[in-house]
Write a protein that holds these residues in place. Structure first.
Motif, short mmCIF file in Angstrom:
data_model
loop_
_atom_site.label_atom_id
_atom_site.label_comp_id
_atom_site.label_asym_id
_atom_site.label_seq_id
_atom_site.Cartn_x
_atom_site.Cartn_y
_atom_site.Cartn_z
N ASN A 325 -0.06 -1.15 9.13
CA ASN A 325 0.90 0.37 8.95
C ASN A 325 0.38 1.37 9.55
N LYS A 326 1.53 2.05 9.08
CA LYS A 326 1.33 3.42 9.70
C LYS A 326 0.23 4.30 9.34
N GLU A 327 -0.79 3.99 7.68
CA GLU A 327 -1.64 4.44 7.60
C GLU A 327 -2.27 4.47 7.92
N GLY A 328 -2.82 2.99 8.64
CA GLY A 328 -4.05 1.65 9.63
C GLY A 328 -4.30 0.79 8.40
N LYS A 329 -2.89 0.86 7.43
CA LYS A 329 -3.96 -0.02 6.67
C LYS A 329 -3.16 -1.70 6.74
N PRO A 330 -4.46 -2.73 6.70
CA PRO A 330 -3.48 -4.16 7.03
C PRO A 330 -2.19 -4.28 6.29
N CYS A 331 -1.42 -4.56 6.63
CA CYS A 331 -0.56 -4.82 5.96
C CYS A 331 0.79 -6.48 5.98
#
Ligand SMILES: Cc1ncc(COP(=O)(O)O)c(C=O)c1O
Length: 388
Positions: A325-331
């Motif tokens: 996602n835009k926070e750089g977390k797997p989504c």
């Protein structure tokens, strides 16, 4: 477990131990005027060109197939470095092999199996169909997906009714081959008296520099069943041929339990052709090309923004990759939307695996032809460049 400590008779279901297998006249006689099996003596009801095609390839499709398939088993034995058909059970895909392992060893409503998630879903499906409990020892979630031996031992001690441990190497969806050392440890667990089934559906895709198949270990471990398939490296998924390689004792019970004519003559014929030298050369070439494409995709994925880590050790013909996602977390939400949109609007079907433990936000993408892989790269780049 040592050969002495293991007794196949103590793990086979009592009703299978006393089973009198179905016998047919064809077990003893297969030539002459064959009026023993109520086949259609007039031949197949097919249009003449289809019948001629079958006949010209030497297939008697109005006859039942060979119940024993010794010729095919010998070819597989030679390919896998074994001798003799007595080590084999052949099934309608390895899905039948998996089911057969349940039917031979697990008493419904009483026995249990151990799986190591994230893993192939059919072990649990077959368990439910056969009314067998499922216990779990999760793989290491450090991105490598290896066996957690302590957890396996704990489960074995907590549930003495575990009859089969299913290991998948290389794993699906992990793509990680398990270390040989860890598989040996499971095979020799001091407090475990059951079967270890190693699913090697993807074994031929492991790089030659790494550890490969365990199939020859069946001469060493009395509790080992290695399961393989012609659906993957051989490119014969439509033919439906799965293989169990095991001890002659275990193979005997699996063969006694199967339906007499489970392997179609067409399946057997095509499978035998796949072991001819020219065909094996094609198999090897396909693996070389697939491996190159796997490396190319792995490299290209690094520069697609919005893709995260590639998980596992890439020992199979697919890649398990995170969508961020835009926070750089797997989504999961984004991965699922991309999966759906690509399949529905763009005709590109991959697999969403984000619900599997340790696979948050993951898509599993089979390595296709170079042209198909170009499409994968293009579509993924487009999808991930969209604003969230
Ligand atoms: C790990 C694993 N085992 C077995 C199978 C089933 O193979 P088959 O086509 O031989 O039934 C698959 C299919 O995807 C698989 O991934």
């Amino acid at each position: 477990m040592s050969a002495k400590a293991f007794s196949v008779k103590s793990v086979v279901r009592p009703n299978i131990l006393t089973l009198k297998p179905y016998r047919c006249a064809r077990d003893d006689f297969s030539e002459g005027i064959l009026l023993d099996a109520n086949e259609n003596a007039y031949g197949p009801a097919l249009n003449p060109s289809s019948e001629a095609a079958a006949a010209s390839s030497g297939l008697d499709i109005h006859r039942y197939p060979d119940p024993h398939q010794h010729d095919l088993k010998n070819l597989i034995a030679q390919f896998r470095g074994l001798i003799g058909p007595e080590h084999f059970f052949l099934g309608v895909g390895s899905d039948e092999v998996i089911d057969m392992v349940f039917r031979v060893f697990c008493v419904p409503g009483k026995d249990a199996i151990l799986i190591t998630p994230p893993t192939y879903g059919m072990y649990s499906v077959c368990a439910q169909i056969n009314d067998v409990q499922v216990h779990e020892a999760t793989l290491t979630l450090d991105g490598k997906f290896q066996l957690n031996i302590n957890e396996i031992e704990k489960q074995i001690e907590a549930h003495p009714n575990i009859k089969i441990i299913f290991l998948c190497s290389p794993g699906n969806p992990t793509g990680s081959a398990l270390t040989h050392e860890s598989i040996r440890r499971v095979l020799t667990l001091p407090n475990y008296k059951g079967i270890v089934a190693v699913d090697e559906a993807y074994v031929d895709f492991i790089d030659a520099s790494k550890e490969g198949s365990t199939s020859t270990w069946v001469k060493e471990y009395p509790n080992l069943i290695v399961m393989q398939t012609m659906s993957k490296s051989f490119g014969l998924a439509g033919v439906r041929l799965g293989v169990a390689i095991t001890t002659p004792d275990i193979a005997f019970y699996m063969n006694s339990t199967k339906a007499p004519y489970n392997i179609a003559s067409t399946t057997s014929r095509i499978a035998q052709e796949a072991f001819q030298p020219k065909a094996l050369e094609i198999l090897r070439n396909h693996i070389v090309v697939m491996t190159k494409e796997r490396t190319r995709l792995l490299e290209a994925f690094k520069s697609i923004s919005g893709l995260g880590r590639v998980l596992g050790t890439n020992d199979a013909n697919f890649i398990l990759v995170e969508v961020l996602n835009k926070e750089g977390k797997p989504c999961n939400e984004r991965a699922f939307n991309i999966y759906q949109d690509m399949a529905k609007r763009q005709g590109l079907v991959v697999r969403f695996r984000g619900k599997e433990i340790g696979c948050e936000g993951c898509l599993r993408i089979t390595i296709g032809t170079p042209e198909e892989n170009d499409v994968v790269l293009k579509r993924l780049t487009e999808q991930l460049s969209r604003l969230l």
